[in-house]
Design a protein around this motif. Sequence first.
Motif, short mmCIF file in Angstrom:
data_model
loop_
_atom_site.label_atom_id
_atom_site.label_comp_id
_atom_site.label_asym_id
_atom_site.label_seq_id
_atom_site.Cartn_x
_atom_site.Cartn_y
_atom_site.Cartn_z
N MET A 105 0.82 -1.20 0.00
CA MET A 105 0.00 0.00 0.00
C MET A 105 0.86 1.25 0.00
O MET A 105 0.66 2.17 -0.82
N VAL A 106 1.83 1.32 0.91
CA VAL A 106 2.64 2.54 0.98
C VAL A 106 3.53 2.67 -0.26
O VAL A 106 3.80 3.79 -0.72
N ASP A 107 3.93 1.55 -0.83
CA ASP A 107 4.72 1.58 -2.06
C ASP A 107 3.91 2.23 -3.18
O ASP A 107 4.40 3.12 -3.90
N GLU A 108 2.66 1.82 -3.34
CA GLU A 108 1.82 2.38 -4.40
C GLU A 108 1.50 3.85 -4.15
O GLU A 108 1.48 4.67 -5.08
N ILE A 109 1.28 4.20 -2.89
CA ILE A 109 1.01 5.60 -2.54
C ILE A 109 2.19 6.49 -2.93
O ILE A 109 2.02 7.53 -3.58
N LEU A 110 3.39 6.08 -2.54
CA LEU A 110 4.58 6.90 -2.80
C LEU A 110 4.99 6.89 -4.26
O LEU A 110 5.36 7.93 -4.82
N SER A 111 4.94 5.74 -4.89
CA SER A 111 5.38 5.67 -6.29
C SER A 111 4.44 6.45 -7.21
O SER A 111 4.88 7.08 -8.17
N THR A 112 3.14 6.43 -6.90
CA THR A 112 2.18 7.20 -7.71
C THR A 112 2.46 8.69 -7.57
O THR A 112 2.49 9.43 -8.57
N PHE A 113 2.64 9.14 -6.35
CA PHE A 113 2.97 10.54 -6.09
C PHE A 113 4.25 10.95 -6.80
O PHE A 113 4.29 11.98 -7.51
N LEU A 114 5.31 10.19 -6.65
CA LEU A 114 6.60 10.58 -7.22
C LEU A 114 6.60 10.51 -8.75
O LEU A 114 7.26 11.32 -9.40
N THR A 115 5.88 9.57 -9.32
CA THR A 115 5.79 9.50 -10.78
C THR A 115 5.16 10.77 -11.33
O THR A 115 5.64 11.36 -12.31
N ASP A 116 4.08 11.22 -10.70
CA ASP A 116 3.41 12.45 -11.13
C ASP A 116 4.29 13.67 -10.88
O ASP A 116 4.41 14.56 -11.73
N LEU A 117 4.92 13.70 -9.71
CA LEU A 117 5.80 14.82 -9.37
C LEU A 117 6.92 14.99 -10.38
O LEU A 117 7.15 16.09 -10.91
N TRP A 118 7.60 13.91 -10.69
CA TRP A 118 8.76 14.02 -11.58
C TRP A 118 8.36 14.23 -13.04
O TRP A 118 9.09 14.86 -13.80
N ALA A 119 7.20 13.76 -13.43
CA ALA A 119 6.72 14.07 -14.78
C ALA A 119 6.51 15.58 -14.91
O ALA A 119 6.86 16.19 -15.94
N SER A 120 5.96 16.19 -13.86
CA SER A 120 5.73 17.64 -13.88
C SER A 120 7.04 18.41 -13.81
O SER A 120 7.25 19.37 -14.57
N TYR A 121 7.91 18.02 -12.91
CA TYR A 121 9.21 18.69 -12.79
C TYR A 121 10.00 18.60 -14.10
O TYR A 121 10.64 19.57 -14.54
N ASP A 122 9.99 17.43 -14.71
CA ASP A 122 10.76 17.24 -15.94
C ASP A 122 10.22 18.11 -17.07
O ASP A 122 11.00 18.63 -17.89
N ARG A 123 8.90 18.28 -17.13
CA ARG A 123 8.33 19.17 -18.15
C ARG A 123 8.80 20.61 -17.92
O ARG A 123 9.12 21.32 -18.88
N ILE A 124 8.88 21.02 -16.69
CA ILE A 124 9.29 22.38 -16.38
C ILE A 124 10.76 22.60 -16.72
O ILE A 124 11.13 23.58 -17.37
N THR A 125 11.62 21.70 -16.29
CA THR A 125 13.05 21.88 -16.51
C THR A 125 13.44 21.72 -17.97
O THR A 125 14.49 22.20 -18.38
N ALA A 126 12.58 21.05 -18.75
CA ALA A 126 12.87 20.88 -20.18
C ALA A 126 12.25 21.99 -21.03
O ALA A 126 12.41 21.99 -22.25
N ALA A 127 11.59 22.96 -20.41
CA ALA A 127 10.85 23.98 -21.15
C ALA A 127 11.72 25.12 -21.66
O ALA A 127 11.24 25.99 -22.39
N GLY A 128 12.99 25.15 -21.28
CA GLY A 128 13.89 26.20 -21.76
C GLY A 128 13.67 27.54 -21.10
O GLY A 128 14.01 28.58 -21.70
N LEU A 129 13.11 27.57 -19.92
CA LEU A 129 12.88 28.82 -19.21
C LEU A 129 14.16 29.32 -18.55
O LEU A 129 15.09 28.55 -18.31
N GLY A 130 14.20 30.61 -18.23
CA GLY A 130 15.31 31.15 -17.46
C GLY A 130 15.26 30.63 -16.04
O GLY A 130 14.26 30.04 -15.61
N ALA A 131 16.32 30.89 -15.29
CA ALA A 131 16.39 30.36 -13.93
C ALA A 131 15.26 30.89 -13.05
O ALA A 131 14.66 30.14 -12.27
N ARG A 132 14.98 32.19 -13.17
CA ARG A 132 13.92 32.76 -12.34
C ARG A 132 12.56 32.16 -12.68
O ARG A 132 11.78 31.81 -11.77
#
Length: 205
Positions: A64-91
């Motif tokens: 149960m806790v494995d699925e809770i955490l892995s689901t959260f982190l999969t969504d989190l990193w998909a979002s973070y990766d989209r942001i860091t790959a967007a070519g935005l400035g540091a700010r």
Amino acid sequence: MSPRRRDSESTATARAGRRAELLATAAEVFASRGYSATTVREVADAAGILGGSLYYHFDSKESMVDEILSTFLTDLWASYDRITAAGLGARETFHALIAESFRMIDLYRPAVMIYQNESRHLAANPRFGYLLDSMRRFREMWLSVLDRGVLDGEFRADLDTGLIYRFIRDTVWVAASWYRSDGALSADEIARQYIVMVLEGILET
């Protein structure tokens, strides 16, 4: 579609929905009582079912806790990766990452609390090695953004980026302990005010 297939798909959908409900309940219980201190029976009681019935959906508390955490982190990193790959400035990247972090707290508050409180203990189990990988990625991501901001002259060079990273890590995610979706401030507004407070301290003048 045959009636048998339709019934089968309806049953599968209902089971998936019930499974999601049970995971949400388990996440709330683990977050409030602590993963190690919580028994399967306590999760079942919170869900309003018999303890044995929980095993119809999950083979263990660990699953149960494995699925809770892995689901959260999969969504989190998909979002973070989209942001860091967007070519935005540091700010702009800083702004987007903070806003996304608070959005994740809004969506996954119990999972964030479990991640904050239990990760180092759980990571001793090889099954949860991805938790250490996530911690490492988080540090590398933020240091990359902060160091780039210093090099580009957007952030102050007289501040230690490692210290800023620790400040961000601790002050953003601890918000899961007090944030409420029905509170006076929305996640977006908390993120906006947080960004103003932090950037006024690290922007080059």
